[in-house]
Structures are given as structure tokens and as C-alpha cells.
Motif scaffolding. Structure first.
Motif, short mmCIF file in Angstrom:
data_model
loop_
_atom_site.label_atom_id
_atom_site.label_comp_id
_atom_site.label_asym_id
_atom_site.label_seq_id
_atom_site.Cartn_x
_atom_site.Cartn_y
_atom_site.Cartn_z
N THR A 1 -4.54 -6.04 10.61
CA THR A 1 -3.87 -4.86 10.09
C THR A 1 -2.45 -5.21 9.66
O THR A 1 -1.99 -4.76 8.61
CB THR A 1 -3.83 -3.74 11.16
OG1 THR A 1 -5.17 -3.44 11.53
CG2 THR A 1 -3.17 -2.49 10.63
N TRP B 1 -13.39 -0.21 1.21
CA TRP B 1 -13.14 0.96 2.06
C TRP B 1 -13.03 0.58 3.52
O TRP B 1 -12.31 1.20 4.28
CB TRP B 1 -14.25 1.98 1.86
CG TRP B 1 -14.22 2.59 0.51
CD1 TRP B 1 -15.12 2.40 -0.49
CD2 TRP B 1 -13.21 3.46 -0.02
NE1 TRP B 1 -14.74 3.09 -1.61
CE2 TRP B 1 -13.59 3.75 -1.35
CE3 TRP B 1 -12.05 4.01 0.49
CZ2 TRP B 1 -12.82 4.58 -2.16
CZ3 TRP B 1 -11.30 4.83 -0.32
CH2 TRP B 1 -11.67 5.11 -1.62
N TYR C 1 -9.56 0.22 5.15
CA TYR C 1 -8.80 1.40 5.55
C TYR C 1 -9.02 1.73 7.02
O TYR C 1 -8.13 2.27 7.67
CB TYR C 1 -9.17 2.60 4.67
CG TYR C 1 -8.51 2.56 3.33
CD1 TYR C 1 -7.29 3.17 3.12
CD2 TYR C 1 -9.09 1.88 2.27
CE1 TYR C 1 -6.66 3.11 1.89
CE2 TYR C 1 -8.47 1.82 1.04
CZ TYR C 1 -7.26 2.44 0.85
OH TYR C 1 -6.64 2.38 -0.36
N MET D 1 -6.38 0.25 9.29
CA MET D 1 -4.98 0.57 8.99
C MET D 1 -4.53 1.79 9.77
O MET D 1 -5.32 2.67 10.08
CB MET D 1 -4.81 0.85 7.50
CG MET D 1 -5.08 -0.31 6.62
SD MET D 1 -4.90 0.23 4.92
CE MET D 1 -4.09 -1.18 4.27
N GLN E 1 0.07 3.25 7.04
CA GLN E 1 -0.32 2.21 6.11
C GLN E 1 -1.29 2.75 5.06
O GLN E 1 -1.21 2.39 3.89
CB GLN E 1 -0.97 1.04 6.86
CG GLN E 1 0.01 0.24 7.67
CD GLN E 1 -0.67 -0.76 8.58
OE1 GLN E 1 -1.82 -0.59 8.97
NE2 GLN E 1 0.06 -1.82 8.93
N GLN E 2 -2.19 3.63 5.47
CA GLN E 2 -3.11 4.25 4.52
C GLN E 2 -2.35 5.07 3.49
O GLN E 2 -2.65 5.03 2.30
CB GLN E 2 -4.12 5.13 5.25
CG GLN E 2 -5.12 4.36 6.08
CD GLN E 2 -6.02 5.26 6.91
OE1 GLN E 2 -5.91 6.48 6.87
NE2 GLN E 2 -6.91 4.66 7.66
N SER E 3 -1.35 5.79 3.94
CA SER E 3 -0.53 6.60 3.04
C SER E 3 0.23 5.71 2.06
O SER E 3 0.31 6.01 0.87
CB SER E 3 0.45 7.45 3.86
OG SER E 3 1.29 8.17 3.02
N ARG F 1 -0.63 2.68 1.09
CA ARG F 1 -1.61 2.09 0.17
C ARG F 1 -2.00 3.11 -0.90
O ARG F 1 -2.12 2.78 -2.07
CB ARG F 1 -2.83 1.62 0.95
CG ARG F 1 -3.98 1.05 0.14
CD ARG F 1 -3.75 -0.35 -0.37
NE ARG F 1 -3.49 -1.33 0.65
CZ ARG F 1 -4.39 -2.09 1.24
NH1 ARG F 1 -5.65 -1.96 0.93
NH2 ARG F 1 -4.04 -2.97 2.14
N GLN F 2 -2.19 4.37 -0.50
CA GLN F 2 -2.56 5.41 -1.47
C GLN F 2 -1.45 5.64 -2.49
O GLN F 2 -1.71 5.78 -3.68
CB GLN F 2 -2.90 6.72 -0.75
CG GLN F 2 -3.45 7.78 -1.68
CD GLN F 2 -4.75 7.35 -2.33
OE1 GLN F 2 -5.66 6.90 -1.65
NE2 GLN F 2 -4.83 7.46 -3.65
#
Length: 161
Positions: free
Chosen positions: A31, A112, A115, A118, A122-124, A126-127
């Protein structure tokens, strides 16, 4: 003697990480490696935006010129700028940026399943980066279509015509 060896073995085994702990550590390390670097991405986005502004100015010159030789020269400069922009965009997919590899050229390594490893932050991140990158891809496609139309001797039509 037999019991002391067994006791020592059990004591040593109790100090070693368990399989579950080792797996958790590997997941944390993975991660951390996938964590997007938003500051570096934003820095590269500024450079990309400058390149796209240059490409837009080149396209405006192409539209204004009536001389076929001058138009060819400008189209070649625009082509070089597009190639530089594509290289820059590919570089944005390097390690620590938007993924472990890049999505271009058939080496799709970011899936996918990444994700799941994460954190929500981190997801936010990346988005956010994906949203900005997608807009940049659209600008590149627009430039490629305009360029192709001019290469075929057809000026691009304006939207709504």
C-alpha cells in the motif's frame, strides 16, 4: 537437555512474526508503494497544461495560415508537441504516481484489486488524479483529431456545424 532445546525453540518461535503478521506487513508495504504522490502529479499537470496551451496556439496558427508549406511546417511542430505531451503523460504513470506501471501499450497493471489495499485517503487521491488525467486524455484526442483533419486537407469543423 531435551526440554531446554524445546523451550528455546518455542521461545524463538514466539519472537518470530507469524504468517498473518508477515502478510499484514507485506500488505502495508504494498500500500505504501502504491500511495499516489499528488504533489508530484500536480507539478507534472502544470507542465502538461503548458504543453497543451502551446499546442492550442500552434493549432490556431495552422488555422490562420493560407500557405500550404507554412501549414506543413506548423503541422510538423504540432506533431512534435503532441509526441512530447504523450511521453509526458506516459511518465505520469510511473511508480509512486498513479500506479505501479502504466496503462498504455498493453501493460495494464493497475486494476480494481489495487484499490482494496489502499486507505480511503489514498483512494481519494488516486481518483483525483484519474479525473485530471482523463481530461488531459480528452485534450490529446481533440488535438489528434484536428491534426489528422488538417493532414488530410480538411480543416476541422466547429462544434454545432
Amino acid at each position: 537437555m531435551k526440554y531446554s532445546r524445546l523451550a528455546m525453540l518455542l521461545f524463538t518461535a514466539s519472537l518470530a512474526p507469524t504468517g498473518t503478521f508477515a502478510a499484514e506487513q507485506a500488505q502495508v508495504t504494498q500500500t505504501q508503494q502504491q500511495a499516489p504522490n499528488v504533489a508530484e502529479f500536480d507539478k507534472q499537470m502544470v507542465q502538461a497544461q503548458d504543453t497543451f496551451k502551446k499546442m492550442q496556439a500552434q493549432m490556431e496558427k495552422i488555422q490562420q495560415t493560407q500557405d500550404p508549406q507554412q501549414r506543413q511546417k506548423l503541422l510538423q511542430e504540432h506533431w512534435s508537441a503532441m509526441q512530447n505531451a504523450m511521453s509526458m503523460m506516459n511518465g505520469m504513470w510511473g511508480p509512486g504516481m498513479m500506479g505501479r506501471g502504466h496503462m498504455m501499450g498493453g501493460s495494464h497493471k493497475m486494476g480494481w484489486h489495487d484499490y482494496a489495499n489502499m486507505t480511503p485517503e489514498q483512494q481519494s487521491q488516486r481518483q483525483y488524479m484519474m479525473d485530471r488525467y482523463t481530461g488531459m486524455q480528452q485534450m490529446m484526442m481533440d488535438n489528434m483529431m484536428k491534426h489528422q483533419n488538417y493532414m488530410q486537407g480538411q480543416p476541422p469543423t466547429k462544434p454545432g456545424q
